[in-house]
Every structure is written in structure tokens, then in C-alpha cells.
Design a protein around this motif. Structure first.
Motif, mmCIF file in Angstrom:
data_model
loop_
_atom_site.group_PDB
_atom_site.id
_atom_site.type_symbol
_atom_site.label_atom_id
_atom_site.label_comp_id
_atom_site.label_asym_id
_atom_site.label_seq_id
_atom_site.Cartn_x
_atom_site.Cartn_y
_atom_site.Cartn_z
ATOM 1 N N ASP A 100 -4.489 -7.861 -8.122
ATOM 2 C CA ASP A 100 -4.806 -6.432 -7.980
ATOM 3 C C ASP A 100 -3.714 -5.558 -8.596
ATOM 4 O O ASP A 100 -3.334 -4.517 -8.050
ATOM 5 N N GLY A 101 -3.199 -6.003 -9.746
ATOM 6 C CA GLY A 101 -2.245 -5.207 -10.502
ATOM 7 C C GLY A 101 -0.805 -5.303 -10.063
ATOM 8 O O GLY A 101 0.064 -4.658 -10.671
ATOM 9 N N LEU A 102 -0.505 -6.108 -9.053
ATOM 10 C CA LEU A 102 0.860 -6.238 -8.543
ATOM 11 C C LEU A 102 1.344 -7.675 -8.715
ATOM 12 O O LEU A 102 0.567 -8.619 -8.603
ATOM 13 N N VAL A 103 2.648 -7.815 -8.957
ATOM 14 C CA VAL A 103 3.227 -9.097 -9.343
ATOM 15 C C VAL A 103 4.190 -9.600 -8.272
ATOM 16 O O VAL A 103 4.984 -8.829 -7.716
ATOM 17 N N ALA A 104 4.137 -10.902 -8.004
ATOM 18 C CA ALA A 104 5.144 -11.594 -7.206
ATOM 19 C C ALA A 104 5.578 -12.841 -7.965
ATOM 20 O O ALA A 104 4.819 -13.394 -8.764
#
Length: 258
Positions: A100-104
Motif C-alpha cells: 500500500d505504498g509503504l516500505v519496510a
């Protein structure tokens, strides 16, 4: 520019981080002598995609695979291929997931089967260094406090910190400000404030700290051929202290054996 994340973004990163952790555990379950790193990459990519994520590494600045897989003296950015995993190897699985557009982003070095006791000590020390660095990711601390904590643990155990590779901000992009070195003086660098999200990642060697870049222009190995270890967590700075967004799942203990 340091990007502070909203609470909603941190929760989204935590969901991405959960998938990162699950992917590392899933790939770890498949590690065995005789399997190739290309097969492990396929397993990891299939898992990420089937759970709604995007493997952040694939295509990033031209990187050709979903996972970075680095054996033994290779510290980081190993390109999966024909390498056949062997008993006694150290194998780092480094995973970035966009959800959903976020990185880890997280990494874990596995010992394959029975490993040398000194290799196990290298893994233990690297994980202790990561824990020490995470502990410093607190409001009003500075980046140098993280760096110094990692360096103290690593060098106190007689190992070396790779100085040409650093941790980094992460979240809206794969690599953001600030850089987070694994050595340095306490009380230096950017002040930590709630909303900052950092990839803290000690990269250490059993020998000298020097490294070289392979001809593939990605893989980085120790100059002297000594073993390396790399552990990484994505961590949010909060009012209540550090929050690990890539908490391990499915690995019985931090120094897991396959």
C-alpha cells in the motif's frame, strides 16, 4: 530531508513489516544444503506477491531479483543465482516489501546446519549489536547514539564494523535520510524525534572491515574473505520508545539454526 511519518503511515509500515518478517521466516524454512539462491529468491517473491506485496528490491536501480541473498564472506546485495547452499554456510536473506505504498526492510543471517562455533558467535554478536542500536532509537537521542552502541558491542567482541555501508531512513521510499552508520560518537548527528522511521542494520565481519564491489556492481564481499553477518530491523521512533516494525515471526530463536 528527513521525512517524519504519521501514525497512520507507521501502522501501514508495520503491516509491510509483518509481511517482511513472514517472508524471511518462510524462506528460512526452505534453506537446506543443495538448494540454489535462485530457488530461494523465487520462493520469497512468490510469498510476497501472493500476500499482496511488492518486492521492493526487484527493479530498484536495476537490481534483478526480489531478495538480496548473500553467503559467507558476501556482506550485502548478493544477486540470487546458481550458488548452491552448503552445510555450514552463513546465508543472509535481506527483504524489502512495499505494501500500500509503504516500505519496510529487514535482514537475517541464517546458519545452515551445523556451523562453526566462531561463526555462531559472529551471529550472536551481530544480533546483540542490532538490539543495542534499536534501544537507542528514542526521542531526543541522536543518530550517533545508535551508531556508537552498535560499534561498542561489535568491537568489544573482537569483530569489525563495515564502515562503507550504512543504515538509513525508510518508509515512503526504500532509502531516505538520515544515514545511520554502524560506528561513531554518541551525541552526534540528527536528533531523533517521533515519526522518524529507520532501517538499523549492523553489517560486521570476523576479520578486517574492508570490502569490495563485485563485477556485477551489486554484490559486496569482505576483502580478506572473512565471514560476515547482517541483521536489520525497521524501527519507528515513538513517544513510548523504539517500535520494531519487522519483529521476527516463525523463527524459534534469534540465532536460529536450519
Amino acid at each position: 530531508m528527513i521525512v517524519r511519518k504519521s501514525q497512520a503511515e507507521i501502522e501501514g509500515m508495520a503491516r509491510a513489516g509483518r509481511l517482511v518478517a513472514e517472508t524471511i521466516a518462510h524462506v528460512g524454512e526452505q534453506i537446506r544444503p543443495g538448494i540454489t539462491t535462485r530457488e530461494l529468491d523465487r520462493i520469497g517473491e512468490d510469498y510476497i506477491v501472493s500476500h499482496g506485496g511488492i518486492p521492493t528490491s526487484k527493479g530498484y536501480r536495476g537490481f534483478p531479483a526480489a531478495l538480496c541473498i548473500s553467503p559467507n564472506a558476501m556482506v550485502v546485495h548478493g544477486i540470487p543465482g546458481d550458488y548452491v547452499v552448503q552445510e555450514g554456510d552463513l546465508l543472509t536473506i535481506d527483504v524489502g516489501v512495499t505494501l500500500d505504498g509503504l516500505v519496510a526492510d529487514s535482514a537475517y543471517t541464517f546458519g545452515v546446519g551445523e556451523i562453526d562455533p566462531e561463526a555462531q558467535r559472529l551471529l550472536d554478536v551481530c544480533q546483540a549489536a542490532l538490539a543495542a542500536g534499536v534501544e537507542q532509537a528514542r526521542r531526543e537521542s541522536r543518530v550517533g547514539d545508535i551508531s556508537h552502541a552498535i560499534q561498542t558491542v561489535v568491537e568489544g567482541a573482537g569483530f569489525a564494523v563495515v564502515r562503507s555501508l550504512v543504515g538509513h531512513g525508510v518508509g515512503r521510499s526504500y532509502h531516505e535520510d538520515p544515514q545511520v552508520p554502524n560506528f561513531g560518537e554518541p551525541g552526534r548527528g540528527a536528533r531523533l524525534v517521533p515519526g522518524m522511521t529507520l532501517a538499523i542494520e549492523p553489517m560486521i565481519t570476523a576479520g578486517a572491515p574492508g570490502v569490495y564491489l563485485h563485477d556485477d556492481e551489486w554484490s559486496i564481499s569482505t576483502d580478506d574473505g572473512s565471514l560476515s553477518a547482517h541483521f536489520e530491523h525497521t524501527v519507528a521512533v515513538t513517544d513510548d520508545g523504539p517500535r520494531v516494525l519487522t519483529e521476527r515471526v516463525g523463527i524459534a530463536r534469534e540465532t536460529a539454526r536450519i
